[in-house]
Design a protein around this motif. Structure first.
Motif, PDB file in Angstrom:
ATOM      1  N   LEU A 248       0.796  -1.226   0.000  1.00 56.50           N
ATOM      2  CA  LEU A 248       0.000   0.000   0.000  1.00 56.50           C
ATOM      3  C   LEU A 248       0.826   1.272   0.000  1.00 56.50           C
ATOM      4  CD1 LEU A 248      -2.898  -0.936   2.437  1.00 56.50           C
ATOM      5  CD2 LEU A 248      -2.712  -1.291  -0.037  1.00 56.50           C
ATOM      6  N   HIS A 249       2.130   1.181   0.213  1.00 51.69           N
ATOM      7  CA  HIS A 249       2.894   2.429   0.213  1.00 51.69           C
ATOM      8  C   HIS A 249       3.022   2.937  -1.219  1.00 51.69           C
ATOM      9  CE1 HIS A 249       6.813   0.700  -1.196  1.00 51.69           C
ATOM     10  NE2 HIS A 249       7.064   1.961  -1.483  1.00 51.69           N
ATOM     11  N   GLY A 250       2.975   4.251  -1.354  1.00 49.77           N
ATOM     12  CA  GLY A 250       3.014   4.859  -2.674  1.00 49.77           C
ATOM     13  C   GLY A 250       4.378   5.425  -2.991  1.00 49.77           C
ATOM     14  N   ASP A 251       4.683   5.468  -4.281  1.00 48.62           N
ATOM     15  CA  ASP A 251       5.958   6.047  -4.684  1.00 48.62           C
ATOM     16  C   ASP A 251       5.880   6.473  -6.145  1.00 48.62           C
ATOM     17  OD1 ASP A 251       8.571   6.930  -4.595  1.00 48.62           O
ATOM     18  OD2 ASP A 251       9.287   5.152  -3.569  1.00 48.62           O
ATOM     19  N   LEU A 252       6.927   7.179  -6.569  1.00 50.38           N
ATOM     20  CA  LEU A 252       6.989   7.679  -7.936  1.00 50.38           C
ATOM     21  C   LEU A 252       7.039   6.524  -8.915  1.00 50.38           C
ATOM     22  CD1 LEU A 252       9.699  10.441  -7.402  1.00 50.38           C
ATOM     23  CD2 LEU A 252       7.223  10.592  -7.071  1.00 50.38           C
ATOM     24  N   MET A 253       6.342   6.672 -10.026  1.00 50.95           N
ATOM     25  CA  MET A 253       6.348   5.667 -11.075  1.00 50.95           C
ATOM     26  C   MET A 253       6.950   6.223 -12.367  1.00 50.95           C
ATOM     27  SD  MET A 253       5.029   2.818  -9.922  1.00 50.95           S
ATOM     28  CE  MET A 253       4.745   2.565  -8.187  1.00 50.95           C
ATOM     29  N   VAL A 254       6.493   7.414 -12.749  1.00 50.75           N
ATOM     30  CA  VAL A 254       6.930   7.973 -14.023  1.00 50.75           C
ATOM     31  C   VAL A 254       6.664   9.466 -14.021  1.00 50.75           C
ATOM     32  CG1 VAL A 254       4.672   7.449 -15.073  1.00 50.75           C
ATOM     33  CG2 VAL A 254       6.670   7.778 -16.546  1.00 50.75           C
ATOM     34  N   ASP A 255       7.573  10.232 -14.616  1.00 52.52           N
ATOM     35  CA  ASP A 255       7.365  11.671 -14.738  1.00 52.52           C
ATOM     36  C   ASP A 255       8.088  12.204 -15.979  1.00 52.52           C
ATOM     37  OD1 ASP A 255       9.990  11.484 -14.009  1.00 52.52           O
ATOM     38  OD2 ASP A 255       9.842  12.698 -12.198  1.00 52.52           O
ATOM     39  N   GLY A 256       8.333  11.334 -16.936  1.00 49.60           N
ATOM     40  CA  GLY A 256       9.260  11.564 -18.038  1.00 49.60           C
ATOM     41  C   GLY A 256      10.436  10.622 -17.899  1.00 49.60           C
ATOM     42  N   ILE A 257      10.783  10.288 -16.655  1.00 52.18           N
ATOM     43  CA  ILE A 257      11.646   9.179 -16.286  1.00 52.18           C
ATOM     44  C   ILE A 257      10.734   8.032 -15.848  1.00 52.18           C
ATOM     45  CG2 ILE A 257      13.457   8.390 -14.708  1.00 52.18           C
ATOM     46  CD1 ILE A 257      14.178  11.352 -14.276  1.00 52.18           C
ATOM     47  N   ILE A 258      11.107   6.794 -16.189  1.00 57.63           N
ATOM     48  CA  ILE A 258      10.383   5.629 -15.672  1.00 57.63           C
ATOM     49  C   ILE A 258      11.206   5.058 -14.522  1.00 57.63           C
ATOM     50  CG2 ILE A 258       9.134   3.538 -16.258  1.00 57.63           C
ATOM     51  CD1 ILE A 258       9.600   4.126 -19.194  1.00 57.63           C
ATOM     52  N   TYR A 259      10.568   4.943 -13.342  1.00 56.70           N
ATOM     53  CA  TYR A 259      11.270   4.520 -12.139  1.00 56.70           C
ATOM     54  C   TYR A 259      10.972   3.060 -11.803  1.00 56.70           C
ATOM     55  CZ  TYR A 259      11.748   9.557 -11.263  1.00 56.70           C
ATOM     56  OH  TYR A 259      12.026  10.896 -11.356  1.00 56.70           O
ATOM     57  N   ASN A 260      12.002   2.354 -11.395  1.00 58.63           N
ATOM     58  CA  ASN A 260      11.848   1.055 -10.750  1.00 58.63           C
ATOM     59  C   ASN A 260      12.506   1.190  -9.379  1.00 58.63           C
ATOM     60  OD1 ASN A 260      11.591  -1.659 -10.085  1.00 58.63           O
ATOM     61  ND2 ASN A 260      13.417  -2.257 -11.218  1.00 58.63           N
ATOM     62  N   LYS A 261      11.669   1.333  -8.336  1.00 56.82           N
ATOM     63  CA  LYS A 261      12.181   1.593  -6.989  1.00 56.82           C
ATOM     64  C   LYS A 261      12.366   0.268  -6.240  1.00 56.82           C
ATOM     65  CE  LYS A 261      11.989   6.188  -6.987  1.00 56.82           C
ATOM     66  NZ  LYS A 261      11.249   6.910  -5.947  1.00 56.82           N
ATOM     67  N   GLN A 262      13.620  -0.084  -5.957  1.00 55.95           N
ATOM     68  CA  GLN A 262      13.861  -1.283  -5.164  1.00 55.95           C
ATOM     69  C   GLN A 262      13.614  -1.022  -3.672  1.00 55.95           C
ATOM     70  OE1 GLN A 262      16.816  -0.238  -7.172  1.00 55.95           O
ATOM     71  NE2 GLN A 262      15.937  -1.277  -8.942  1.00 55.95           N
ATOM     72  N   SER A 263      13.952   0.169  -3.224  1.00 61.63           N
ATOM     73  CA  SER A 263      13.746   0.541  -1.829  1.00 61.63           C
ATOM     74  C   SER A 263      13.535   2.041  -1.776  1.00 61.63           C
ATOM     75  CB  SER A 263      14.959   0.155  -0.978  1.00 61.63           C
ATOM     76  OG  SER A 263      14.819   0.623   0.359  1.00 61.63           O
ATOM     77  N   THR A 264      12.728   2.480  -0.793  1.00 58.47           N
ATOM     78  CA  THR A 264      12.435   3.896  -0.677  1.00 58.47           C
ATOM     79  C   THR A 264      11.911   4.188   0.718  1.00 58.47           C
ATOM     80  OG1 THR A 264      11.092   5.704  -1.572  1.00 58.47           O
ATOM     81  CG2 THR A 264      10.105   3.536  -1.564  1.00 58.47           C
ATOM     82  N   ASN A 265      11.991   5.438   1.143  1.00 59.82           N
ATOM     83  CA  ASN A 265      11.324   5.850   2.370  1.00 59.82           C
ATOM     84  C   ASN A 265      10.177   6.802   2.073  1.00 59.82           C
ATOM     85  OD1 ASN A 265      12.837   8.057   1.595  1.00 59.82           O
ATOM     86  ND2 ASN A 265      14.129   8.106   3.428  1.00 59.82           N
ATOM     87  N   HIS A 266       9.717   6.826   0.831  1.00 66.07           N
ATOM     88  CA  HIS A 266       8.580   7.658   0.448  1.00 66.07           C
ATOM     89  C   HIS A 266       7.267   6.984   0.846  1.00 66.07           C
ATOM     90  CE1 HIS A 266      11.013   9.679  -3.032  1.00 66.07           C
ATOM     91  NE2 HIS A 266      11.303  10.164  -1.850  1.00 66.07           N
ATOM     92  N   GLY A 267       6.240   7.794   1.012  1.00 65.95           N
ATOM     93  CA  GLY A 267       4.871   7.320   1.059  1.00 65.95           C
ATOM     94  C   GLY A 267       4.583   6.211   2.046  1.00 65.95           C
ATOM     95  N   GLY A 268       5.168   6.275   3.220  1.00 73.65           N
ATOM     96  CA  GLY A 268       4.841   5.294   4.234  1.00 73.65           C
ATOM     97  C   GLY A 268       5.733   4.076   4.241  1.00 73.65           C
TER      98      GLY A 268
END
Length: 591
Positions: A248-268
């Protein structure tokens, strides 16, 4: 596909022989600075010093454009700097009957290892990606939090015209003139000075295109130079069992860059502490390219990409390369998990999550399928081990959790369970829906009807919905007559502003009033329970999990009638995350 001429130190052709077919070839060429891979549909170079993909061509179209700084490449980086790369990676080229791959390795003197692995398989129009991070140091046993690890497809120009989070959230890319105008916060621009720009809102922010971790594929859409062919580039999330942070945690997916997030402290999300012995391989994920004729829609190309978001897809290939991918669990150490769960009456959209044993599911790794109508679920290819089963559903407080579930390799583990909803007695009233979002409230899932795609309002830059104007007297909600979609805001601001349209910060807005009447007075010795469920909270600690700023721990105080002592729920620094100010989705702020 004809491969461009280079000064080569060697040329290797890897062929797959199938009776009655033309065997596809993997071309693997090495120059002084690059390793060049190609099959009959795609070609690209890997820069030896950094492992970055460059000069990627599909359908005779350059998809990344020319290299300029970090743009024009696909690469992995670590913004938190817990792990770093040297810019002088060692590499190993490995080959199979119908595939080729390159493993890039960086080791530092403190015990850290970073590996980036790229594989090209048969005639597939895409690249398979793994990232391995390890830390072995008996003296300095802690390296700090992992923070963010990401692999990005970062074009410099190219054929791209649209960004796509999922089938619902997509938009034309804003033009260069639009995003050169007014910056209103980090990675957020006001576009009102370029009214003819095709973008879907008066504000553009990368946070508008976030999603939670149930996302199957996200990417870019565009047209070939002759406008005859539509093109798509997608990160396909075909395996999620190595991720942190839960579904359920949210994170960036695409903004002109396509992201593949392996780990993050964004969005919970909660990311791990790196201690001696940490060794984690993320992946595989698939960087996929597809095309259609000039009438093919972006939704059709997205649906094509999403079909590969299946952990069983390409399992035979992943098993074949497993000896070269340290930390990847092949089929020989995986089993199947099945469950039948009786859910409470009124439960909608139930989801079963299999995660690390004894750990809250939003912290642990995940296998998140939806339960079928009959309450059954089957999760294939689960790595052998001990797990927790968690079931959540819209409309039901709390969750079902069961620990000590053992999945054995090559076997089926079956569980039957009954979920009894939490209850403190007869319910007197309720505001909202317990679903771990704030979407039912004003400015949440409500649609912005002033723009063509009618995006959900929570996705738009938060300053567009001026809280002091919408609620000049604050929130004053009366049970039975007020409307939660109008009279209750999706964010409970402790302060508001400044924004693009408001210069000052408003601070006297944090007291919300709820009015209710009971059919009869309670007896003198009766006990009432007040339940509050938060979708997300931000304190001055932000995303850091560290007690920083003036209010890293924030109390939520609830006063009932004329009681002098409030009910106190204190939100701690490690529970904080950016929410409303980053267009929160499944992590909307309610503080």
């Amino acid at each position: 596909m004809a491969f461009r001429a280079f000064a080569l130190t060697f040329v290797l052709l890897i062929r797959l022989s199938l009776a009655g077919t033309t065997p596809p070839a993997i071309q693997l060429n090495e120059t002084e600075y690059s390793i060049l891979l190609a099959n009959d549909v795609i070609s690209f170079g890997l820069l030896k010093s950094t492992s970055a993909i460059q000069n990627l061509t599909y359908q005779n179209v350059s998809l990344l454009g020319t290299v300029d700084g970090l743009t024009g490449q696909a690469y992995t980086d670590f913004p938190s700097n817990t792990f770093t790369t040297s810019g002088n990676s060692s590499y190993e080229i490995i080959t199979g009957q119908d595939w080729a791959g390159v493993i890039f390795t960086d080791n530092d003197t403190l015990g850290s290892t970073v590996q980036r692995l790229w594989f090209l398989h048969a005639s597939e129009p895409g690249v398979h990606s793994f990232v391995r991070l390890a830390y072995y140091n008996d003296t300095v046993t802690s390296k700090g939090e992992l923070g963010e690890s990401r692999t990005m497809f970062r074009p410099n120009g190219g054929p791209w015209t649209h960004i796509i989070t999922n089938s619902e959230q997509w938009a034309p890319l804003p033009g260069a003139a639009a995003v050169a105008e007014v910056v209103v916060q980090d990675a957020t621009w006001y576009l009102g000075l370029t009214p003819d720009d095709p973008y879907e809102s008066d504000y553009f922010t990368k946070y508008q295109f976030a999603d939670n971790q149930t996302n199957k594929a996200h990417g870019l859409f565009g047209y070939s130079p002759d406008n005859v062919t539509t093109l798509g580039a997608w990160w396909v999330v075909n395996q999620k069992d190595t991720f942190f942070g839960g579904p359920l945690h949210g994170d960036l997916m695409v903004d002109g860059i396509i992201y593949n997030k392996q780990s993050t402290n964004h969005g919970g999300a909660t990311n791990p502490n790196i201690t001696n012995g940490f060794d984690r391989t993320f992946g595989p994920q698939f960087l996929y390219f597809n095309h259609g004729n000039q009438f093919t829609t972006l939704q059709e190309l997205l649906a094509d990409a999403e079909q590969f978001a299946d952990p069983s897809w390409n399992a035979e290939f992943y098993d074949e390369i497993a000896p070269y991918v340290r930390g990847y669990a092949p089929s020989s150490v995986r089993g199947t998990f099945q469950a039948t769960v009786t859910v409470p009456e009124g439960a909608l959209n139930p989801v079963a999550v299999l995660s690390a044993n004894g750990v809250e599911f939003q912290v642990a790794t995940l296998f998140p399928p939806f339960l079928s109508i009959d309450g059954s679920v089957s999760i294939p290819r689960v790595k052998e081990g001990w797990y927790r089963l968690t079931v959540i559903a819209t409309g039901i407080f709390g969750e079902y959790a069961q620990d000590n579930i053992i999945v054995s390799a090559g076997k089926v583990t079956s569980v039957s369970a009954t979920w009894i909803a939490q209850s403190a007695g007869k319910e007197l009233w309720r505001i909202g829906i317990p679903d771990k979002t704030a979407g039912e409230f004003r400015n949440g899932f409500e649609r912005d009807l002033t723009h063509p795609n009618h995006p959900a309002k929570y996705r738009i830059y938060w300053g567009a919905w001026d809280y002091p104007t919408q609620f000049p007297n604050g929130v004053n909600f009366t049970i039975g007559s007020s409307n939660e979609s109008v009279d209750w805001n999706y964010v409970h601001w402790s302060r508001f502003g400044p924004t693009y349209i408001r210069n000052e910060t408003v601070t006297d807005i944090n007291q919300w009033q709820i009015n209710f009447e009971l059919e009869e007075a309670p007896s003198a010795d009766s006990i009432a329970t007040f339940t509050m469920q938060l979708a997300g909270v931000e304190t001055t600690a932000g995303n850091t999990d560290v007690a920083s700023g003036s209010n890293p721990n924030v109390p939520i105080l609830t006063y009932v009638n004329d009681q002098s002592q409030p009910l106190n729920w204190t939100i701690l620094a490690y529970q904080s995350s950016s929410c409303g100010e980053r267009s929160g989705d499944y992590f909307l702020t309610v503080l």
